[in-house]
Design a protein around this motif. Structure first.
Motif, PDB file in Angstrom:
ATOM      1  N   ARG A  82     -30.561   7.275   0.794  1.00  0.00           N
ATOM      2  CA  ARG A  82     -31.938   6.782   0.866  1.00  0.00           C
ATOM      3  C   ARG A  82     -32.663   7.334  -0.349  1.00  0.00           C
ATOM      4  NH1 ARG A  82     -36.997   8.539   2.888  1.00  0.00           N
ATOM      5  NH2 ARG A  82     -36.063  10.479   3.633  1.00  0.00           N
ATOM      6  N   TYR A  83     -33.158   6.428  -1.184  1.00  0.00           N
ATOM      7  CA  TYR A  83     -33.953   6.789  -2.356  1.00  0.00           C
ATOM      8  C   TYR A  83     -35.387   6.333  -2.110  1.00  0.00           C
ATOM      9  CZ  TYR A  83     -29.551   7.586  -4.776  1.00  0.00           C
ATOM     10  OH  TYR A  83     -28.319   8.055  -5.141  1.00  0.00           O
ATOM     11  N   TYR A  84     -36.346   7.094  -2.642  1.00  0.00           N
ATOM     12  CA  TYR A  84     -37.739   6.752  -2.391  1.00  0.00           C
ATOM     13  C   TYR A  84     -38.632   7.293  -3.492  1.00  0.00           C
ATOM     14  CZ  TYR A  84     -37.121  11.421  -0.521  1.00  0.00           C
ATOM     15  OH  TYR A  84     -36.768  12.740  -0.385  1.00  0.00           O
ATOM     16  N   ASP A  85     -39.708   6.586  -3.702  1.00  0.00           N
ATOM     17  CA  ASP A  85     -40.806   7.032  -4.563  1.00  0.00           C
ATOM     18  C   ASP A  85     -42.069   6.425  -3.983  1.00  0.00           C
ATOM     19  OD1 ASP A  85     -40.834   4.359  -5.454  1.00  0.00           O
ATOM     20  OD2 ASP A  85     -40.032   4.822  -7.436  1.00  0.00           O
ATOM     21  N   LYS A  86     -43.171   6.502  -4.717  1.00  0.00           N
ATOM     22  CA  LYS A  86     -44.434   5.996  -4.169  1.00  0.00           C
ATOM     23  C   LYS A  86     -44.447   4.475  -4.044  1.00  0.00           C
ATOM     24  CE  LYS A  86     -46.632   6.075  -8.656  1.00  0.00           C
ATOM     25  NZ  LYS A  86     -47.654   6.607  -9.503  1.00  0.00           N
ATOM     26  N   MET A  87     -43.575   3.779  -4.807  1.00  0.00           N
ATOM     27  CA  MET A  87     -43.560   2.312  -4.767  1.00  0.00           C
ATOM     28  C   MET A  87     -42.689   1.731  -3.651  1.00  0.00           C
ATOM     29  SD  MET A  87     -43.620   1.057  -8.725  1.00  0.00           S
ATOM     30  CE  MET A  87     -43.481  -0.640  -8.203  1.00  0.00           C
ATOM     31  N   MET A  88     -41.537   2.380  -3.382  1.00  0.00           N
ATOM     32  CA  MET A  88     -40.592   1.760  -2.445  1.00  0.00           C
ATOM     33  C   MET A  88     -39.579   2.754  -1.911  1.00  0.00           C
ATOM     34  SD  MET A  88     -38.174  -0.320  -5.109  1.00  0.00           S
ATOM     35  CE  MET A  88     -39.552  -0.849  -6.089  1.00  0.00           C
ATOM     36  N   GLN A  89     -38.853   2.273  -0.923  1.00  0.00           N
ATOM     37  CA  GLN A  89     -37.690   2.981  -0.393  1.00  0.00           C
ATOM     38  C   GLN A  89     -36.489   2.051  -0.583  1.00  0.00           C
ATOM     39  OE1 GLN A  89     -37.271   5.154   3.557  1.00  0.00           O
ATOM     40  NE2 GLN A  89     -36.452   3.137   4.041  1.00  0.00           N
ATOM     41  N   VAL A  90     -35.367   2.631  -1.014  1.00  0.00           N
ATOM     42  CA  VAL A  90     -34.145   1.851  -1.207  1.00  0.00           C
ATOM     43  C   VAL A  90     -33.020   2.527  -0.437  1.00  0.00           C
ATOM     44  CG1 VAL A  90     -32.510   0.912  -2.880  1.00  0.00           C
ATOM     45  CG2 VAL A  90     -34.923   1.157  -3.515  1.00  0.00           C
ATOM     46  N   ILE A  91     -32.395   1.775   0.454  1.00  0.00           N
ATOM     47  CA  ILE A  91     -31.227   2.256   1.192  1.00  0.00           C
ATOM     48  C   ILE A  91     -30.004   1.620   0.548  1.00  0.00           C
ATOM     49  CG2 ILE A  91     -30.041   2.317   3.421  1.00  0.00           C
ATOM     50  CD1 ILE A  91     -32.722   3.810   3.490  1.00  0.00           C
ATOM     51  N   VAL A  92     -29.037   2.451   0.165  1.00  0.00           N
ATOM     52  CA  VAL A  92     -27.808   2.001  -0.482  1.00  0.00           C
ATOM     53  C   VAL A  92     -26.648   2.442   0.396  1.00  0.00           C
ATOM     54  CG1 VAL A  92     -26.361   2.208  -2.535  1.00  0.00           C
ATOM     55  CG2 VAL A  92     -28.850   2.293  -2.765  1.00  0.00           C
ATOM     56  N   GLU A  93     -25.754   1.503   0.722  1.00  0.00           N
ATOM     57  CA  GLU A  93     -24.641   1.828   1.610  1.00  0.00           C
ATOM     58  C   GLU A  93     -23.358   1.190   1.087  1.00  0.00           C
ATOM     59  OE1 GLU A  93     -23.662   1.685   6.356  1.00  0.00           O
ATOM     60  OE2 GLU A  93     -25.143   0.288   5.551  1.00  0.00           O
ATOM     61  N   PHE A  94     -22.272   1.952   1.162  1.00  0.00           N
ATOM     62  CA  PHE A  94     -20.933   1.461   0.843  1.00  0.00           C
ATOM     63  C   PHE A  94     -20.019   1.743   2.020  1.00  0.00           C
ATOM     64  CE2 PHE A  94     -22.631   2.388  -3.405  1.00  0.00           C
ATOM     65  CZ  PHE A  94     -22.293   1.228  -4.087  1.00  0.00           C
ATOM     66  N   ARG A  95     -19.220   0.729   2.387  1.00  0.00           N
ATOM     67  CA  ARG A  95     -18.199   0.898   3.429  1.00  0.00           C
ATOM     68  C   ARG A  95     -16.855   0.477   2.847  1.00  0.00           C
ATOM     69  NH1 ARG A  95     -19.836   2.132   8.464  1.00  0.00           N
ATOM     70  NH2 ARG A  95     -22.047   1.854   8.907  1.00  0.00           N
ATOM     71  N   MET A  96     -15.836   1.291   3.114  1.00  0.00           N
ATOM     72  CA  MET A  96     -14.487   1.009   2.654  1.00  0.00           C
ATOM     73  C   MET A  96     -13.577   0.825   3.860  1.00  0.00           C
ATOM     74  SD  MET A  96     -15.248   3.903   0.022  1.00  0.00           S
ATOM     75  CE  MET A  96     -16.833   3.944   0.819  1.00  0.00           C
ATOM     76  N   GLU A  97     -12.902  -0.325   3.911  1.00  0.00           N
ATOM     77  CA  GLU A  97     -11.950  -0.599   4.986  1.00  0.00           C
ATOM     78  C   GLU A  97     -10.593  -0.882   4.361  1.00  0.00           C
ATOM     79  OE1 GLU A  97     -13.350  -3.680   7.646  1.00  0.00           O
ATOM     80  OE2 GLU A  97     -15.418  -3.137   7.144  1.00  0.00           O
ATOM     81  N   PRO A  98      -9.541  -0.212   4.846  1.00  0.00           N
ATOM     82  CA  PRO A  98      -8.219  -0.484   4.285  1.00  0.00           C
ATOM     83  C   PRO A  98      -7.772  -1.909   4.602  1.00  0.00           C
ATOM     84  CG  PRO A  98      -8.096   1.153   6.059  1.00  0.00           C
ATOM     85  CD  PRO A  98      -9.534   0.784   5.896  1.00  0.00           C
ATOM     86  N   ILE A  99      -7.190  -2.554   3.600  1.00  0.00           N
ATOM     87  CA  ILE A  99      -6.542  -3.865   3.792  1.00  0.00           C
ATOM     88  C   ILE A  99      -5.214  -3.785   3.055  1.00  0.00           C
ATOM     89  CG2 ILE A  99      -8.580  -5.323   4.193  1.00  0.00           C
ATOM     90  CD1 ILE A  99      -8.425  -6.079   1.208  1.00  0.00           C
ATOM     91  N   GLY A 100      -4.138  -3.663   3.810  1.00  0.00           N
ATOM     92  CA  GLY A 100      -2.840  -3.447   3.179  1.00  0.00           C
ATOM     93  C   GLY A 100      -2.888  -2.152   2.388  1.00  0.00           C
ATOM     94  N   GLU A 101      -2.528  -2.223   1.117  1.00  0.00           N
ATOM     95  CA  GLU A 101      -2.562  -1.045   0.240  1.00  0.00           C
ATOM     96  C   GLU A 101      -3.921  -0.895  -0.442  1.00  0.00           C
ATOM     97  OE1 GLU A 101       0.663   0.404  -1.482  1.00  0.00           O
ATOM     98  OE2 GLU A 101       1.771  -0.189   0.299  1.00  0.00           O
ATOM     99  N   GLY A 102      -4.776  -1.896  -0.279  1.00  0.00           N
ATOM    100  CA  GLY A 102      -6.058  -1.907  -0.963  1.00  0.00           C
ATOM    101  C   GLY A 102      -7.231  -1.609  -0.055  1.00  0.00           C
ATOM    102  N   THR A 103      -8.392  -2.092  -0.494  1.00  0.00           N
ATOM    103  CA  THR A 103      -9.654  -1.777   0.182  1.00  0.00           C
ATOM    104  C   THR A 103     -10.567  -2.992   0.195  1.00  0.00           C
ATOM    105  OG1 THR A 103      -9.548   0.482  -0.687  1.00  0.00           O
ATOM    106  CG2 THR A 103     -11.701  -0.259   0.106  1.00  0.00           C
TER     107      THR A 103
END
Length: 150
Positions: free
Chosen positions: A81-102
């Motif tokens: 969660r990033y924030y300043d007086k102008m806005m709030q920004v939520i950044v999210e990453f999810r990693m799910e295995p698929i075979g040998e990859g992601t």
């Protein structure tokens, strides 16, 4: 009202390789073009509650946002969660295995707070999809480059 966008891609790298890249704050400017740097306030391994500072340049304007790690599950999930007086920004990453990859999913929520940010909301909403997709392609390219260099 939050402006949201989510995008997912399949990568040949393992969830561990993807997580390791995303958790390395020194590399964020390599895949997030408006980022000039992310610094953790303090030392030790990353964990929920750690404070961050995000430096950016957008449209020729330099700025700083305070941040905090809100989720940190190795090789699976991270959120900020990033924030300043102008806005709030939520950044999210999810990693799910698929075979040998992601399968990597990137979700962003922007909540304008100031009058100016609220006026700029239509522009944020218009630019967010392209910027998020480009960010994911930058991550893909950086992972591929690192794989070749390994």
């Amino acid at each position: 009202m939050a402006i949201s966008f989510q995008h997912g891609i399949d990568l040949p790298q393992s969830p561990h390789q993807v997580f390791t890249l995303l958790a390395d704050y020194s590399k964020v400017p390599l895949w997030l073009k408006r980022c000039e740097g992310v610094a953790k306030q303090g030392s030790g391994p990353n964990k929920v509650g750690d404070k961050l500072r995000y430096a950016y340049c957008e449209g020729g304007r330099h700025g700083l946002m305070d941040g905090v790690i809100t989720a940190y599950e190795e090789d699976r999930h991270m959120a900020y969660r990033y924030y300043d007086k102008m806005m709030q920004v939520i950044v999210e990453f999810r990693m799910e295995p698929i075979g040998e990859g992601t399968h990597l999913t990137h979700h962003i929520d922007i909540t304008p707070h100031s009058f100016m940010a609220k006026l700029m909301s239509p522009m944020f909403k218009m630019k967010l999809p392209k910027q998020t997709i480009q960010t994911m392609e930058n991550i893909r390219a950086l992972l591929a480059k690192e794989a070749v260099g390994a």
